[in-house]
Design a protein around this motif. Structure first.
Motif, PDB file in Angstrom:
ATOM      1  N   ASN A  91       0.824  -1.223   0.000  1.00 38.21           N
ATOM      2  CA  ASN A  91       0.000   0.000   0.000  1.00 38.21           C
ATOM      3  C   ASN A  91       0.855   1.268   0.000  1.00 38.21           C
ATOM      4  O   ASN A  91       0.463   2.282  -0.575  1.00 38.21           O
ATOM      5  CB  ASN A  91      -0.972  -0.012   1.184  1.00 38.21           C
ATOM      6  N   THR A  92       2.028   1.194   0.622  1.00 35.82           N
ATOM      7  CA  THR A  92       2.963   2.321   0.554  1.00 35.82           C
ATOM      8  C   THR A  92       3.430   2.518  -0.883  1.00 35.82           C
ATOM      9  O   THR A  92       3.486   3.647  -1.394  1.00 35.82           O
ATOM     10  CB  THR A  92       4.190   2.038   1.455  1.00 35.82           C
ATOM     11  N   ALA A  93       3.750   1.422  -1.539  1.00 32.28           N
ATOM     12  CA  ALA A  93       4.207   1.507  -2.932  1.00 32.28           C
ATOM     13  C   ALA A  93       3.115   2.105  -3.823  1.00 32.28           C
ATOM     14  O   ALA A  93       3.390   2.952  -4.680  1.00 32.28           O
ATOM     15  CB  ALA A  93       4.616   0.120  -3.425  1.00 32.28           C
ATOM     16  N   ILE A  94       1.870   1.672  -3.606  1.00 32.32           N
ATOM     17  CA  ILE A  94       0.754   2.188  -4.412  1.00 32.32           C
ATOM     18  C   ILE A  94       0.587   3.692  -4.186  1.00 32.32           C
ATOM     19  O   ILE A  94       0.448   4.468  -5.138  1.00 32.32           O
ATOM     20  CB  ILE A  94      -0.541   1.417  -4.073  1.00 32.32           C
ATOM     21  N   ALA A  95       0.633   4.113  -2.925  1.00 34.60           N
ATOM     22  CA  ALA A  95       0.465   5.543  -2.611  1.00 34.60           C
ATOM     23  C   ALA A  95       1.580   6.364  -3.249  1.00 34.60           C
ATOM     24  O   ALA A  95       1.339   7.432  -3.816  1.00 34.60           O
ATOM     25  CB  ALA A  95       0.432   5.743  -1.097  1.00 34.60           C
ATOM     26  N   ARG A  96       2.809   5.853  -3.184  1.00 33.60           N
ATOM     27  CA  ARG A  96       3.931   6.614  -3.748  1.00 33.60           C
ATOM     28  C   ARG A  96       3.892   6.617  -5.267  1.00 33.60           C
ATOM     29  O   ARG A  96       4.270   7.615  -5.891  1.00 33.60           O
ATOM     30  CB  ARG A  96       5.255   6.053  -3.211  1.00 33.60           C
ATOM     31  N   LEU A  97       3.445   5.525  -5.891  1.00 34.45           N
ATOM     32  CA  LEU A  97       3.333   5.514  -7.351  1.00 34.45           C
ATOM     33  C   LEU A  97       2.274   6.523  -7.807  1.00 34.45           C
ATOM     34  O   LEU A  97       2.451   7.222  -8.809  1.00 34.45           O
ATOM     35  CB  LEU A  97       2.997   4.104  -7.863  1.00 34.45           C
ATOM     36  N   HIS A  98       1.172   6.629  -7.049  1.00 29.36           N
ATOM     37  CA  HIS A  98       0.142   7.634  -7.353  1.00 29.36           C
ATOM     38  C   HIS A  98       0.759   9.029  -7.413  1.00 29.36           C
ATOM     39  O   HIS A  98       0.371   9.863  -8.224  1.00 29.36           O
ATOM     40  CB  HIS A  98      -0.963   7.606  -6.289  1.00 29.36           C
ATOM     41  N   GLN A  99       1.724   9.266  -6.521  1.00 29.38           N
ATOM     42  CA  GLN A  99       2.348  10.595  -6.458  1.00 29.38           C
ATOM     43  C   GLN A  99       3.531  10.718  -7.419  1.00 29.38           C
ATOM     44  O   GLN A  99       4.181  11.762  -7.456  1.00 29.38           O
ATOM     45  CB  GLN A  99       2.839  10.864  -5.027  1.00 29.38           C
ATOM     46  N   GLY A 100       3.823   9.678  -8.157  1.00 30.60           N
ATOM     47  CA  GLY A 100       4.984   9.703  -9.050  1.00 30.60           C
ATOM     48  C   GLY A 100       6.293   9.650  -8.284  1.00 30.60           C
ATOM     49  O   GLY A 100       7.343  10.024  -8.806  1.00 30.60           O
ATOM     50  N   ASP A 101       6.252   9.191  -7.052  1.00 29.44           N
ATOM     51  CA  ASP A 101       7.430   9.194  -6.181  1.00 29.44           C
ATOM     52  C   ASP A 101       8.142   7.846  -6.251  1.00 29.44           C
ATOM     53  O   ASP A 101       8.163   7.090  -5.276  1.00 29.44           O
ATOM     54  CB  ASP A 101       6.976   9.510  -4.741  1.00 29.44           C
ATOM     55  N   VAL A 102       8.720   7.538  -7.401  1.00 27.94           N
ATOM     56  CA  VAL A 102       9.519   6.313  -7.529  1.00 27.94           C
ATOM     57  C   VAL A 102      10.467   6.468  -8.711  1.00 27.94           C
ATOM     58  O   VAL A 102      10.107   7.057  -9.725  1.00 27.94           O
ATOM     59  CB  VAL A 102       8.624   5.063  -7.738  1.00 27.94           C
ATOM     60  N   ARG A 103      11.702   6.017  -8.525  1.00 22.21           N
ATOM     61  CA  ARG A 103      12.641   5.989  -9.650  1.00 22.21           C
ATOM     62  C   ARG A 103      13.146   4.568  -9.768  1.00 22.21           C
ATOM     63  O   ARG A 103      13.975   4.163  -8.977  1.00 22.21           O
ATOM     64  CB  ARG A 103      13.791   6.962  -9.422  1.00 22.21           C
ATOM     65  N   TYR A 104      12.646   3.771 -10.746  1.00 24.72           N
ATOM     66  CA  TYR A 104      11.573   4.109 -11.669  1.00 24.72           C
ATOM     67  C   TYR A 104      10.441   3.110 -11.555  1.00 24.72           C
ATOM     68  O   TYR A 104       9.417   3.245 -12.194  1.00 24.72           O
ATOM     69  CB  TYR A 104      12.140   4.130 -13.097  1.00 24.72           C
ATOM     70  N   ARG A 105      10.675   2.071 -10.763  1.00 25.64           N
ATOM     71  CA  ARG A 105       9.668   1.044 -10.611  1.00 25.64           C
ATOM     72  C   ARG A 105       9.801   0.438  -9.224  1.00 25.64           C
ATOM     73  O   ARG A 105      10.918   0.204  -8.754  1.00 25.64           O
ATOM     74  CB  ARG A 105       9.950  -0.059 -11.659  1.00 25.64           C
ATOM     75  N   PHE A 106       8.661   0.169  -8.588  1.00 23.23           N
ATOM     76  CA  PHE A 106       8.689  -0.610  -7.356  1.00 23.23           C
ATOM     77  C   PHE A 106       8.681  -2.087  -7.684  1.00 23.23           C
ATOM     78  O   PHE A 106       7.949  -2.534  -8.582  1.00 23.23           O
ATOM     79  CB  PHE A 106       7.469  -0.316  -6.473  1.00 23.23           C
ATOM     80  N   VAL A 107       9.479  -2.859  -6.952  1.00 17.44           N
ATOM     81  CA  VAL A 107       9.358  -4.307  -6.963  1.00 17.44           C
ATOM     82  C   VAL A 107       9.066  -4.735  -5.531  1.00 17.44           C
ATOM     83  O   VAL A 107       9.796  -4.374  -4.602  1.00 17.44           O
ATOM     84  CB  VAL A 107      10.629  -4.998  -7.491  1.00 17.44           C
ATOM     85  N   LEU A 108       7.966  -5.462  -5.369  1.00 16.36           N
ATOM     86  CA  LEU A 108       7.585  -5.963  -4.050  1.00 16.36           C
ATOM     87  C   LEU A 108       8.116  -7.387  -3.924  1.00 16.36           C
ATOM     88  O   LEU A 108       7.900  -8.219  -4.815  1.00 16.36           O
ATOM     89  CB  LEU A 108       6.066  -5.944  -3.903  1.00 16.36           C
ATOM     90  N   ASP A 109       8.811  -7.624  -2.826  1.00 16.12           N
ATOM     91  CA  ASP A 109       9.463  -8.915  -2.635  1.00 16.12           C
ATOM     92  C   ASP A 109       8.615  -9.828  -1.760  1.00 16.12           C
ATOM     93  O   ASP A 109       8.080  -9.393  -0.735  1.00 16.12           O
ATOM     94  CB  ASP A 109      10.835  -8.719  -1.985  1.00 16.12           C
ATOM     95  N   GLY A 110       8.532 -11.103  -2.163  1.00 12.82           N
ATOM     96  CA  GLY A 110       7.844 -12.094  -1.375  1.00 12.82           C
ATOM     97  C   GLY A 110       8.675 -12.509  -0.185  1.00 12.82           C
ATOM     98  O   GLY A 110       9.813 -12.061  -0.030  1.00 12.82           O
ATOM     99  N   PRO A 111       8.184 -13.368   0.722  1.00 12.43           N
ATOM    100  CA  PRO A 111       6.868 -14.033   0.599  1.00 12.43           C
ATOM    101  C   PRO A 111       5.716 -13.084   0.920  1.00 12.43           C
ATOM    102  O   PRO A 111       5.876 -12.111   1.641  1.00 12.43           O
ATOM    103  CB  PRO A 111       6.950 -15.157   1.635  1.00 12.43           C
ATOM    104  N   ALA A 112       4.542 -13.415   0.326  1.00 14.16           N
ATOM    105  CA  ALA A 112       3.375 -12.568   0.507  1.00 14.16           C
ATOM    106  C   ALA A 112       2.886 -12.640   1.945  1.00 14.16           C
ATOM    107  O   ALA A 112       2.134 -11.804   2.380  1.00 14.16           O
ATOM    108  CB  ALA A 112       2.270 -12.983  -0.457  1.00 14.16           C
TER     109      ALA A 112
END
Ligand SMILES: [Zn+2]
Ligand SMILES: [Zn+2]
Length: 333
Positions: free
Chosen positions: A312-333
């Protein structure tokens, strides 16, 4: 089997960790244990039901790197334990003209990884064997996820369209797609221009492969400058100026989706045989060629890793364009 998923209960809702049931792999299906999953703008669009195809609860995630945990009938058991990529498409019919013609990404009955099925923000994800992509030596599995949607999206305008290495290529937007487009176009041999609204990214664009960086506002002073413009921007642009920046036979390739229709003047299309094109990811064969090309040329997404619990942090920051340049979420889920 019971799996862990990160799902949104309704449109715009945050993702919550939950359990779901997955059937054993059917014929030609492969079960991947998710190791990493990139976060793409299309996931945000799906969460918002921007395209009217979302069903809830929704599990996004379509830039998957996973380990083959089980295979269905008709799948080589030698795949078990191998690491594979999976992008936007998880299945196609295999017998329509488009599948048979090598353009399975144009199959009218293709199955998207996050439409009507669980995506990759989960412990496991299912895919058709045609659509998993072996990850070659020289490509880091931890960082490779964004290649399988963002990467193939910008590789297709070069590879599928057989662009000449002598082409003068411009890339609009230095973001999740654009930062990969610059790397691909440079390795392709092209003369590469990054077009941006923010010259603050100029040095980085050069490091990524741009021979020159130009403000979009300067485009009007460069008529006929480009053989191919790859537009990754979602914003309304000065379309007549953009078309005028194309050389005869030049092509505007649209990957971003602006809200309103493109207002394109007809005369420059007629007089110079210019064209406007677009493309949706690409075929399984192109996906395989792409990762091999990445291995050969050292092309890699620039990513920021977070544990999947921080989706959810990654989603919020992507909404704001606050990432260089892609988030990768690491498992395990
Ligand atoms: Zn088909
Ligand atoms: Zn995507």
């Amino acid at each position: 089997m019971e799996i862990t998923v990160w799902q949104a209960a309704a449109k715009g809702a945050p993702l919550e960790r939950s359990k779901a049931t997955l059937l054993d792999p059917g014929p030609d299906e492969v079960l991947l244990e998710v190791l990493h999953c990139g976060l793409c703008h299309s996931d945000l669009s799906m969460l918002e039901n921007a395209w009217g195809v979302s069903t809830y609860p929704l599990v996004p995630g379509h830039e998957v790197v996973g380990r083959v945990a089980a295979v269905g009938a008709g799948v080589d058991s030698g795949l078990l334990g191998t690491t594979q990529g999976l992008g936007w498409i998880a299945g196609s019919c295999r017998h329509c003209d488009w599948c048979l013609g090598g353009n399975a990404n144009l199959c009218p009955s293709l199955e998207a990884s996050v439409v009507g099925r669980h995506g990759g923000f989960a412990s496991h994800v299912m895919a058709h064997q045609d659509w998993i992509v072996p990850i070659p030596d020289g490509v880091s599995p931890a960082d490779a996820g964004p290649l399988f949607c963002g990467g193939i999206t910008v590789f297709a305008p070069l590879f599928d369209e057989a662009v000449s290495p002598t082409a003068r290529v411009a890339v609009i937007g230095i973001g999740g797609l654009g930062h990969l487009a610059l790397q691909f176009a440079r390795a392709w041999g092209c003369e590469v221009t990054a077009l941006t609204t923010s010259l603050a990214k100029a040095d980085e664009a050069r490091r990524l492969g741009a021979h020159r960086v130009m403000a979009l506002s300067e485009l009007g002073s460069h008529p006929g400058a480009f053989d191919l413009v790859i537009n990754t921007s979602n914003h309304a642009l000065d379309w007549p100026v953009l078309i005028a920046s194309l050389a005869p036979l030049g092509r505007l390739h649209q990957l971003g989706v602006p809200l309103n229709p493109l207002q394109i003047p007809a005369f420059p299309l007629i007089a110079g045989r210019r064209s406007v094109t677009g493309s949706p990811t690409s075929s399984p064969a192109s996906l395989r060629r792409m990762v091999e090309f990445c291995a050969r040329h050292g092309i890699a997404p620039l990513v920021e890793h977070l544990p999947m619990a921080e989706i959810n942090t990654a989603i919020a920051r992507l909404h704001q364009g606050d990432v260089r340049y892609r988030f990768v979420l690491d498992g395990p889920a």
